[in-house]
Scaffold this motif. Structure first.
Motif, mmCIF file in Angstrom:
data_model
loop_
_atom_site.group_PDB
_atom_site.id
_atom_site.type_symbol
_atom_site.label_atom_id
_atom_site.label_comp_id
_atom_site.label_asym_id
_atom_site.label_seq_id
_atom_site.Cartn_x
_atom_site.Cartn_y
_atom_site.Cartn_z
ATOM 1 N N ASP A 1 0.787 -1.263 -0.099
ATOM 2 C CA ASP A 1 -0.014 -0.076 -0.073
ATOM 3 C C ASP A 1 0.834 1.213 0.100
ATOM 4 O OD1 ASP A 1 0.272 1.050 2.864
ATOM 5 O OD2 ASP A 1 -0.323 -0.817 3.429
ATOM 6 N N ASN A 2 0.272 2.207 -0.443
ATOM 7 C CA ASN A 2 1.051 3.602 -0.485
ATOM 8 C C ASN A 2 2.572 3.570 -1.076
ATOM 9 O OD1 ASN A 2 -1.263 5.536 0.113
ATOM 10 N ND2 ASN A 2 -1.225 4.367 2.187
ATOM 11 N N SER B 1 -4.594 2.774 -1.938
ATOM 12 C CA SER B 1 -4.998 2.162 -0.804
ATOM 13 C C SER B 1 -4.865 0.859 -0.300
ATOM 14 C CB SER B 1 -6.630 2.629 -0.931
ATOM 15 O OG SER B 1 -6.925 1.893 -1.923
ATOM 16 N N PHE C 1 8.114 6.665 -2.553
ATOM 17 C CA PHE C 1 6.790 7.061 -1.896
ATOM 18 C C PHE C 1 6.002 8.118 -2.616
ATOM 19 C CE2 PHE C 1 10.608 6.773 1.460
ATOM 20 C CZ PHE C 1 9.882 5.862 2.423
ATOM 21 N N GLU D 1 0.581 11.566 -3.222
ATOM 22 C CA GLU D 1 -0.827 11.345 -2.653
ATOM 23 C C GLU D 1 -0.854 9.753 -1.991
ATOM 24 O OE1 GLU D 1 -5.440 12.090 -3.789
ATOM 25 O OE2 GLU D 1 -3.829 12.647 -5.129
ATOM 26 N N GLU D 2 -1.413 9.772 -0.896
ATOM 27 C CA GLU D 2 -1.622 8.685 -0.065
ATOM 28 C C GLU D 2 -3.237 8.158 -0.440
ATOM 29 O OE1 GLU D 2 -0.623 8.412 3.899
ATOM 30 O OE2 GLU D 2 1.764 8.187 3.287
ATOM 31 N N ASN D 3 -3.275 6.840 -0.556
ATOM 32 C CA ASN D 3 -4.536 6.110 -0.362
ATOM 33 C C ASN D 3 -5.229 6.365 -2.049
ATOM 34 O OD1 ASN D 3 -4.389 5.074 2.117
ATOM 35 N ND2 ASN D 3 -4.829 7.199 3.185
#
Length: 235
Positions: free
Chosen positions: A61-62, A98, A121, A124-126
């Motif tokens: 995830d992420n 996500s 990395f 923007e997450e999720n």
């Protein structure tokens, strides 16, 4: 200009019979507090997988995950419904977002596969998980930079980060210039094969050199060379 040098023989090692992996940055059982990441670049693994073997289904995830086969073909399956074969000459990107699960296997029952996998990395997450891959012509990187992953280039694979992945094949004696997209970024140069001089520093096969607080790189080939350049935010 600031630099960080990672010689090929200082990388972490994992050997499980079916897998021989070299880790530029801390990964799995290999941990070095001075080698956690280079800016937003978190993982650079150089993996060799035996015929018919591979990584079973596992979660992410992420993270932005880029795979580049150097030799052989890699079979990919994920929980979003993608089933693909990534061949030498292809580049794959997966935004884990996500959350998703996937597996990676050597597609051949006879030959080994060698591929680079890099994790960045996300900006923007999720986000909704996404997958893409593309074949890139080798002649388009002869003595020039070929952008294969970018946030702003329709010819490249899109990435959820202000990051640019480029390949270059440089003939001995020739010089390439690389101009950074932002003063806040750095570039990690990974020598797939050959010998190059970067702003006066010499690096060779499977060495990695991170360069930051500079506007431009001058790369001169001491032999016929193949490079991967990864430009990422340093903060």
């Amino acid at each position: 200009m600031k630099t960080v040098l990672h010689k090929a023989d200082t990388r972490g090692t994992a050997f499980f019979g079916w897998l021989h992996s070299r880790h530029t940055f801390s990964f799995g059982r290999y941990y070095d507090p001075d080698r956690i990441h280079f800016g937003a670049l978190r993982v650079l693994n150089d993996d060799i997988v035996e015929p018919g073997m591979g990584f079973g289904t596992h979660p992410h995830d992420n993270m932005e995950i880029v795979s580049i086969p150097l030799q052989g073909d890699l079979e990919h399956k994920d929980s979003t419904g993608n089933t693909e074969v990534i061949r030498t000459g292809d580049v794959q990107i997966m935004s884990a977002g996500s959350g998703l699960t996937h597996s990676e296997y050597n597609h051949s029952k006879d030959d080994k596969v060698n591929f680079l996998q890099l994790w960045v990395f996300p900006k923007e997450e999720n986000i909704t998980p996404r997958y893409d891959q593309k074949t890139f012509k080798s002649e388009d990187r002869n003595n020039q930079v070929q952008t294969v992953v970018a946030p702003d280039n329709e010819q490249a694979l899109w990435i959820n980060q202000d990051a640019w992945f480029s390949l270059a094949d440089i003939n001995k004696g020739l010089t390439l210039d690389y101009t950074l997209h932002s003063a806040e970024n750095g570039v990690y140069i990974f020598v797939i094969d050959g010998l190059v001089d970067v702003n006066g520093l010499s690096i060779s096969r499977r060495d990695g050199l991170g360069v930051y607080e500079t506007e431009k790189l001058e790369i001169k080939a001491g032999s016929d060379s193949k490079l991967l350049l990864v430009e990422v935010p340093m903060q």
